[in-house]
Design an enzyme around this catalytic site. Sequence first.
Site, PDB file in Angstrom:
ATOM      1  N   LYS A  93     -15.345   1.798  57.349  1.00 53.12           N
ATOM      2  CA  LYS A  93     -15.643   1.557  59.091  1.00 53.12           C
ATOM      3  C   LYS A  93     -15.490   0.047  59.227  1.00 53.12           C
ATOM      4  CE  LYS A  93     -20.048   1.338  59.863  1.00 53.12           C
ATOM      5  NZ  LYS A  93     -20.550  -0.178  60.546  1.00 53.12           N
ATOM      6  N   ASN A  94     -16.082  -0.914  58.245  1.00 52.19           N
ATOM      7  CA  ASN A  94     -15.923  -2.141  58.800  1.00 52.19           C
ATOM      8  C   ASN A  94     -14.657  -2.852  58.453  1.00 52.19           C
ATOM      9  OD1 ASN A  94     -18.580  -1.976  59.460  1.00 52.19           O
ATOM     10  ND2 ASN A  94     -19.516  -2.995  57.795  1.00 52.19           N
TER      11      ASN A  94
ATOM     12  N   CYS B 218     -30.584  -6.527  67.117  1.00 56.36           N
ATOM     13  CA  CYS B 218     -30.429  -4.881  66.935  1.00 56.36           C
ATOM     14  C   CYS B 218     -31.709  -4.755  65.970  1.00 56.36           C
ATOM     15  CB  CYS B 218     -29.303  -4.558  66.343  1.00 56.36           C
ATOM     16  SG  CYS B 218     -29.152  -4.908  64.671  1.00 56.36           S
TER      17      CYS B 218
ATOM     18  N   ARG C  20     -22.980   7.021  62.495  1.00 60.15           N
ATOM     19  CA  ARG C  20     -22.373   5.867  62.913  1.00 60.15           C
ATOM     20  C   ARG C  20     -21.203   5.432  61.831  1.00 60.15           C
ATOM     21  NH1 ARG C  20     -25.086   0.676  65.138  1.00 60.15           N
ATOM     22  NH2 ARG C  20     -22.862   0.185  64.960  1.00 60.15           N
TER      23      ARG C  20
ATOM     24  N   ARG D 182     -29.267 -11.692  65.285  1.00 61.11           N
ATOM     25  CA  ARG D 182     -27.830 -11.379  64.884  1.00 61.11           C
ATOM     26  C   ARG D 182     -27.048 -12.124  66.118  1.00 61.11           C
ATOM     27  NH1 ARG D 182     -26.145  -5.526  62.855  1.00 61.11           N
ATOM     28  NH2 ARG D 182     -24.297  -6.599  62.229  1.00 61.11           N
TER      29      ARG D 182
ATOM     30  N   ASP E 231     -25.612  -4.235  52.745  1.00 59.53           N
ATOM     31  CA  ASP E 231     -25.571  -2.752  53.279  1.00 59.53           C
ATOM     32  C   ASP E 231     -25.965  -1.710  52.342  1.00 59.53           C
ATOM     33  OD1 ASP E 231     -22.608  -3.485  55.332  1.00 59.53           O
ATOM     34  OD2 ASP E 231     -24.787  -3.883  55.679  1.00 59.53           O
TER      35      ASP E 231
HETATM   36  C1  EPZ Z   1     -21.074  -7.437  59.425  1.00 53.41           C
HETATM   37  O1  EPZ Z   1     -21.950  -7.705  60.278  1.00 53.41           O
HETATM   38  C2  EPZ Z   1     -21.201  -6.014  59.020  1.00 53.41           C
HETATM   39  N1  EPZ Z   1     -20.663  -5.293  60.247  1.00 53.41           N
HETATM   40  C3  EPZ Z   1     -22.556  -5.562  58.753  1.00 53.41           C
HETATM   41  O2  EPZ Z   1     -22.485  -4.046  58.264  1.00 53.41           O
HETATM   42  C4  EPZ Z   1     -22.956  -6.409  57.464  1.00 53.41           C
HETATM   43  O3  EPZ Z   1     -24.373  -6.047  57.267  1.00 53.41           O
HETATM   44  C5  EPZ Z   1     -22.973  -7.747  57.835  1.00 53.41           C
HETATM   45  O4  EPZ Z   1     -21.650  -8.187  58.231  1.00 53.41           O
HETATM   46  C6  EPZ Z   1     -23.179  -8.459  56.559  1.00 53.41           C
HETATM   47  O5  EPZ Z   1     -22.438  -8.132  55.468  1.00 53.41           O
HETATM   48  C7  EPZ Z   1     -19.317  -5.124  60.465  1.00 53.41           C
HETATM   49  O6  EPZ Z   1     -18.399  -5.583  59.754  1.00 53.41           O
HETATM   50  C8  EPZ Z   1     -18.725  -4.548  61.641  1.00 53.41           C
HETATM   51  P1  EPZ Z   1     -22.777 -11.629  59.792  1.00 53.41           P
HETATM   52  P2  EPZ Z   1     -21.880  -9.166  60.997  1.00 53.41           P
HETATM   53  O7  EPZ Z   1     -22.010 -12.232  61.016  1.00 53.41           O
HETATM   54  O8  EPZ Z   1     -20.471  -9.760  61.185  1.00 53.41           O
HETATM   55  C9  EPZ Z   1     -26.077 -14.666  60.885  1.00 53.41           C
HETATM   56  C10 EPZ Z   1     -23.077  -1.830  58.485  1.00 53.41           C
HETATM   57  O9  EPZ Z   1     -24.320  -1.507  57.938  1.00 53.41           O
HETATM   58  N2  EPZ Z   1     -25.207 -15.072  61.886  1.00 53.41           N
HETATM   59  O10 EPZ Z   1     -21.905 -11.928  58.690  1.00 53.41           O
HETATM   60  O11 EPZ Z   1     -22.664  -9.014  62.345  1.00 53.41           O
HETATM   61  C11 EPZ Z   1     -26.614 -13.096  61.403  1.00 53.41           C
HETATM   62  O12 EPZ Z   1     -27.758 -13.352  62.084  1.00 53.41           O
HETATM   63  C12 EPZ Z   1     -23.293  -3.275  59.319  1.00 53.41           C
HETATM   64  O13 EPZ Z   1     -22.056  -1.578  58.407  1.00 53.41           O
HETATM   65  C13 EPZ Z   1     -25.446 -16.065  62.706  1.00 53.41           C
HETATM   66  O14 EPZ Z   1     -26.495 -16.656  62.780  1.00 53.41           O
HETATM   67  O15 EPZ Z   1     -22.953 -10.035  59.982  1.00 53.41           O
HETATM   68  C14 EPZ Z   1     -26.948 -12.583  59.850  1.00 53.41           C
HETATM   69  O16 EPZ Z   1     -28.328 -12.864  59.641  1.00 53.41           O
HETATM   70  C15 EPZ Z   1     -24.612  -3.709  59.614  1.00 53.41           C
HETATM   71  N3  EPZ Z   1     -24.533 -16.549  63.627  1.00 53.41           N
HETATM   72  C16 EPZ Z   1     -25.895 -13.384  58.914  1.00 53.41           C
HETATM   73  O17 EPZ Z   1     -25.519 -14.422  59.643  1.00 53.41           O
HETATM   74  C17 EPZ Z   1     -23.475 -15.891  63.946  1.00 53.41           C
HETATM   75  O18 EPZ Z   1     -22.458 -16.351  64.791  1.00 53.41           O
HETATM   76  C18 EPZ Z   1     -24.942 -12.412  58.536  1.00 53.41           C
HETATM   77  O19 EPZ Z   1     -24.280 -11.924  59.641  1.00 53.41           O
HETATM   78  C19 EPZ Z   1     -23.222 -14.762  63.078  1.00 53.41           C
HETATM   79  C20 EPZ Z   1     -23.943 -14.419  62.163  1.00 53.41           C
END
Ligand code: EPZ
Length: 427
Positions: A22-23, A118, A403, A123, A311
């Site tokens: 998915k990701n 969320c 999802r 996020r 995850d």
């Molecule tokens: C991706 O989300 C995945 N989704 C998530 O999977 C996964 O849990 C996550 O990466 C971490 O591995 C997809 O790939 C579609 P991040 P993403 O940006 O990109 C902070 C699932 O279950 N952050 O790596 O949104 C954020 O708040 C989903 O399939 C900032 O502060 O995660 C978080 O604490 C859930 N500023 C951490 O970094 C930013 O601009 C990691 O977020 C971006 C992120």
Amino acid sequence: MDAIRVRGGRKLAGDIQISGAKNAALPILCAVLLSEGPSLLRNVPGLRDIDTTAALLRFLGCEVVVDKEAHEVRVPSAKLSRVEAPYELVKQMRASVLVLGPLLARHGKAKVSLPGGCAIGARPIDQHLKGLEAMGAKIRLERGYVIAEGPGNGGRLHGADIAFDLPTVTGTENIMMAAALAKGRTTLWNCAREPEVEELGRVLNKMGARVDGAGTDVMHIDGVPELAPFDHAVIPDRIEAGTYLIAGAVVPGSDVRILGAVLEDMEALVLKLRQAGVQVEREGEGIRVRREGPLKPVHVTTAPHPGFPTDMQAQFLVLMTQATGESVMSETIFENRFMHVPELSRMGAQIEVRGRAAVVHGPTPLEGASVMATDLRASASLVIAGLMAEGETEVRRVYHLDRGYESMETRLRAVGADCERVKNAEG
Ligand code: EPZ
């Protein structure tokens, strides 16, 4: 809303085929916007998030055919009539923010709803926006929307040196897609190294981009004037695979083979499973999981890839309820990702949340109960708990599950689980 009913205690035996990731599919479908088309994505999982992405691409003007039988998404044309991702669609799936980079890169303009928080955390997308600004984008926030324009009122982005404050997965992916069509070189430091990021780099290069280092923490991207469409088959879903590895470990005597998974992408999880006493080994083109004796308690800390994936946190926590002793799960990625704990406690689990850590005392026999899914991976953990609980468990609001997991109840039933989907159960 649908529910899944599980009657626990059955040993699982047999093969489970893993779907496409998915990701990986989500960013690649957004990369469709970087060329006119026709593009084709194969081995696409049949998930709600894919349908949501297809709806977003259609809203932008693309012609999109989602063929669930063939597990393909065909985009005959990516000619756009809009450059806006509306709140109604973005609120369903925060990964919609991945259209921001491609729209800016190819069309010089984008209006994308801020994803908002969320269930698992705030996020923010500050890293995405800082990266795009470094590439010359003018960005302002207005009434819950990100309004972005290329330099000089919609011109072409330029390359930049960008160091992420943290290895954000979709932040890395957004900037990769923006940089693919920018003028000059973009260098990214402290990038996310997830296999799905590496896969996006492969697809961009298939389209004619010049991405070097995808999957490592430093990436160089030399922009090109235009990109060609792609025909690509998505890598398997390591999180789905890991989820079924744990499903195959919760009832002693189970013996399950996960087909199509890439063990190298799951090392951190597999090492922790082995440490807990679960037998995991490569067998043919699959990964075989067996569990005989008692489980040992394990301490786990989630981390960006190649660390233990956040995850997989909820699913591993359920397994630890059966370990003899005290296990500790530290969640370092999201600030509120223990919502499965109160539901598991209602089934008899002894888990104590202390800030970012959950302390599990085991082994505790679980009792079936009606429980509520709150987010994608929490819902998977509740189904897994149901597999080993005494009596019947009903997991409600499984739209969360849909999802990220293609017909989980069918796959589990095929290896001996006693479970079924209940349409329109109470919410
Ligand atoms: C991706 O989300 C995945 N989704 C998530 O999977 C996964 O849990 C996550 O990466 C971490 O591995 C997809 O790939 C579609 P991040 P993403 O940006 O990109 C902070 C699932 O279950 N952050 O790596 O949104 C954020 O708040 C989903 O399939 C900032 O502060 O995660 C978080 O604490 C859930 N500023 C951490 O970094 C930013 O601009 C990691 O977020 C971006 C992120």
